[in-house]
Design a protein around this motif. Structure first.
Motif, PDB file in Angstrom:
ATOM      1  N   GLY A  22      -1.737  59.159 -22.301  1.00 45.18           N
ATOM      2  CA  GLY A  22      -2.577  59.995 -22.900  1.00 45.18           C
ATOM      3  C   GLY A  22      -1.552  61.223 -23.732  1.00 45.18           C
ATOM      4  O   GLY A  22      -2.268  61.941 -24.504  1.00 45.18           O
ATOM      5  N   TYR A  23      -0.533  61.019 -23.938  1.00 45.85           N
ATOM      6  CA  TYR A  23       0.635  61.666 -24.612  1.00 45.85           C
ATOM      7  C   TYR A  23       0.611  61.052 -26.029  1.00 45.85           C
ATOM      8  O   TYR A  23       1.478  60.155 -26.104  1.00 45.85           O
ATOM      9  CB  TYR A  23       1.852  61.775 -24.064  1.00 45.85           C
ATOM     10  CG  TYR A  23       1.845  62.451 -22.471  1.00 45.85           C
ATOM     11  CD1 TYR A  23       1.338  63.912 -22.503  1.00 45.85           C
ATOM     12  CD2 TYR A  23       2.194  61.722 -21.424  1.00 45.85           C
ATOM     13  CE1 TYR A  23       1.370  64.209 -21.002  1.00 45.85           C
ATOM     14  CE2 TYR A  23       1.937  62.191 -19.979  1.00 45.85           C
ATOM     15  CZ  TYR A  23       1.435  63.440 -19.984  1.00 45.85           C
ATOM     16  OH  TYR A  23       1.506  64.168 -18.751  1.00 45.85           O
ATOM     17  N   THR A  24       0.258  61.485 -27.028  1.00 48.40           N
ATOM     18  CA  THR A  24      -0.037  60.955 -28.291  1.00 48.40           C
ATOM     19  C   THR A  24       0.959  61.861 -29.299  1.00 48.40           C
ATOM     20  O   THR A  24       1.144  61.331 -30.453  1.00 48.40           O
ATOM     21  CB  THR A  24      -1.193  60.598 -28.977  1.00 48.40           C
ATOM     22  OG1 THR A  24      -1.964  61.694 -28.815  1.00 48.40           O
ATOM     23  CG2 THR A  24      -2.050  59.666 -27.998  1.00 48.40           C
ATOM     24  N   ARG A  25       1.021  62.847 -29.054  1.00 43.79           N
ATOM     25  CA  ARG A  25       1.769  63.796 -29.979  1.00 43.79           C
ATOM     26  C   ARG A  25       3.136  64.339 -29.149  1.00 43.79           C
ATOM     27  O   ARG A  25       2.828  64.578 -27.917  1.00 43.79           O
ATOM     28  CB  ARG A  25       0.773  65.002 -30.424  1.00 43.79           C
ATOM     29  CG  ARG A  25      -0.250  64.541 -31.013  1.00 43.79           C
ATOM     30  CD  ARG A  25      -1.529  65.306 -31.482  1.00 43.79           C
ATOM     31  NE  ARG A  25      -0.790  66.808 -31.765  1.00 43.79           N
ATOM     32  CZ  ARG A  25      -1.169  67.668 -32.668  1.00 43.79           C
ATOM     33  NH1 ARG A  25      -1.765  67.425 -33.584  1.00 43.79           N
ATOM     34  NH2 ARG A  25      -0.662  68.932 -32.733  1.00 43.79           N
ATOM     35  N   LEU A  26       4.172  64.978 -29.846  1.00 41.10           N
ATOM     36  CA  LEU A  26       5.197  65.574 -29.282  1.00 41.10           C
ATOM     37  C   LEU A  26       4.613  66.976 -28.561  1.00 41.10           C
ATOM     38  O   LEU A  26       5.086  67.163 -27.438  1.00 41.10           O
ATOM     39  CB  LEU A  26       6.201  66.005 -30.091  1.00 41.10           C
ATOM     40  CG  LEU A  26       7.574  66.327 -29.942  1.00 41.10           C
ATOM     41  CD1 LEU A  26       8.251  65.621 -28.635  1.00 41.10           C
ATOM     42  CD2 LEU A  26       8.370  66.714 -30.906  1.00 41.10           C
ATOM     43  N   ASP A  27       3.888  67.520 -29.251  1.00 45.67           N
ATOM     44  CA  ASP A  27       3.468  68.988 -28.527  1.00 45.67           C
ATOM     45  C   ASP A  27       2.546  68.845 -27.283  1.00 45.67           C
ATOM     46  O   ASP A  27       2.557  69.639 -26.483  1.00 45.67           O
ATOM     47  CB  ASP A  27       2.666  69.787 -29.786  1.00 45.67           C
ATOM     48  CG  ASP A  27       1.452  69.133 -30.076  1.00 45.67           C
ATOM     49  OD1 ASP A  27       1.272  67.789 -30.056  1.00 45.67           O
ATOM     50  OD2 ASP A  27       0.749  69.883 -30.671  1.00 45.67           O
ATOM     51  N   HIS A  28       1.992  67.546 -27.232  1.00 49.98           N
ATOM     52  CA  HIS A  28       1.376  67.304 -25.748  1.00 49.98           C
ATOM     53  C   HIS A  28       2.381  67.493 -24.689  1.00 49.98           C
ATOM     54  O   HIS A  28       1.843  67.532 -23.488  1.00 49.98           O
ATOM     55  CB  HIS A  28       0.698  66.018 -25.790  1.00 49.98           C
ATOM     56  CG  HIS A  28      -0.496  65.973 -26.783  1.00 49.98           C
ATOM     57  ND1 HIS A  28      -1.046  64.661 -27.190  1.00 49.98           N
ATOM     58  CD2 HIS A  28      -1.298  66.997 -27.387  1.00 49.98           C
ATOM     59  CE1 HIS A  28      -1.870  64.697 -27.890  1.00 49.98           C
ATOM     60  NE2 HIS A  28      -2.062  66.101 -28.304  1.00 49.98           N
ATOM     61  N   LEU A  29       3.382  67.101 -25.104  1.00 48.24           N
ATOM     62  CA  LEU A  29       4.547  67.005 -23.667  1.00 48.24           C
ATOM     63  C   LEU A  29       5.188  68.342 -23.476  1.00 48.24           C
ATOM     64  O   LEU A  29       5.806  68.395 -22.542  1.00 48.24           O
ATOM     65  CB  LEU A  29       5.848  66.119 -24.349  1.00 48.24           C
ATOM     66  CG  LEU A  29       5.177  64.585 -24.600  1.00 48.24           C
ATOM     67  CD1 LEU A  29       6.409  64.033 -25.269  1.00 48.24           C
ATOM     68  CD2 LEU A  29       5.022  63.838 -23.303  1.00 48.24           C
ATOM     69  N   ALA A  30       4.867  69.522 -24.199  1.00 45.15           N
ATOM     70  CA  ALA A  30       5.544  70.751 -23.907  1.00 45.15           C
ATOM     71  C   ALA A  30       4.956  71.264 -22.599  1.00 45.15           C
ATOM     72  O   ALA A  30       3.845  71.140 -22.293  1.00 45.15           O
ATOM     73  CB  ALA A  30       4.998  71.714 -24.952  1.00 45.15           C
ATOM     74  N   GLU A  53      15.656  66.666 -26.763  1.00 44.96           N
ATOM     75  CA  GLU A  53      15.996  67.351 -28.048  1.00 44.96           C
ATOM     76  C   GLU A  53      14.827  67.573 -29.190  1.00 44.96           C
ATOM     77  O   GLU A  53      14.897  68.477 -29.766  1.00 44.96           O
ATOM     78  CB  GLU A  53      17.135  66.254 -28.651  1.00 44.96           C
ATOM     79  CG  GLU A  53      18.210  66.224 -27.544  1.00 44.96           C
ATOM     80  CD  GLU A  53      19.352  64.994 -27.772  1.00 44.96           C
ATOM     81  OE1 GLU A  53      18.879  64.186 -28.671  1.00 44.96           O
ATOM     82  OE2 GLU A  53      20.140  64.785 -27.452  1.00 44.96           O
ATOM     83  N   ALA A  54      13.739  66.776 -29.189  1.00 46.05           N
ATOM     84  CA  ALA A  54      12.858  66.841 -30.119  1.00 46.05           C
ATOM     85  C   ALA A  54      11.879  68.015 -29.894  1.00 46.05           C
ATOM     86  O   ALA A  54      11.736  68.643 -30.892  1.00 46.05           O
ATOM     87  CB  ALA A  54      12.146  65.687 -30.177  1.00 46.05           C
ATOM     88  N   LEU A  55      11.618  68.190 -28.546  1.00 52.49           N
ATOM     89  CA  LEU A  55      10.859  69.475 -28.303  1.00 52.49           C
ATOM     90  C   LEU A  55      11.732  70.687 -28.722  1.00 52.49           C
ATOM     91  O   LEU A  55      11.182  71.769 -29.097  1.00 52.49           O
ATOM     92  CB  LEU A  55      10.608  69.285 -26.851  1.00 52.49           C
ATOM     93  CG  LEU A  55       9.245  68.639 -26.477  1.00 52.49           C
ATOM     94  CD1 LEU A  55       9.407  68.175 -25.037  1.00 52.49           C
ATOM     95  CD2 LEU A  55       8.063  68.864 -26.998  1.00 52.49           C
TER      96      LEU A  55
END
Length: 63
Positions: A22-30, A53-55
């Motif tokens: 369900g993690y489709t965007r980088l900001d979902h991983l924050a 690194e991306a976050l």
């Protein structure tokens, strides 16, 4: 579209595992615990480092 709207290029297995969870965007991983992501099949140390690194580029981080 901003860099937070998509996942970084971390490889097909890791990307597939994240999307399947369900993690489709980088900001979902924050704030997501690192251990939770590491438990996904296909997400290894290199992918986790690249996600960190991306976050960090956006002032965000894994939990």
């Amino acid at each position: 579209m901003t860099p937070l709207d998509e996942l970084p290029r971390i490889g097909a297995p890791a990307t597939g595992a994240l999307r399947g969870a369900g993690y489709t965007r980088l900001d979902h991983l924050a704030g997501v615990p690192r251990a939770s992501l590491a438990a996904l099949h296909g997400v290894g140390p290199k992918a986790l480092r690249m996600l960190d690194e991306a976050l960090a580029e956006h002032g965000l981080r894994l939990g």
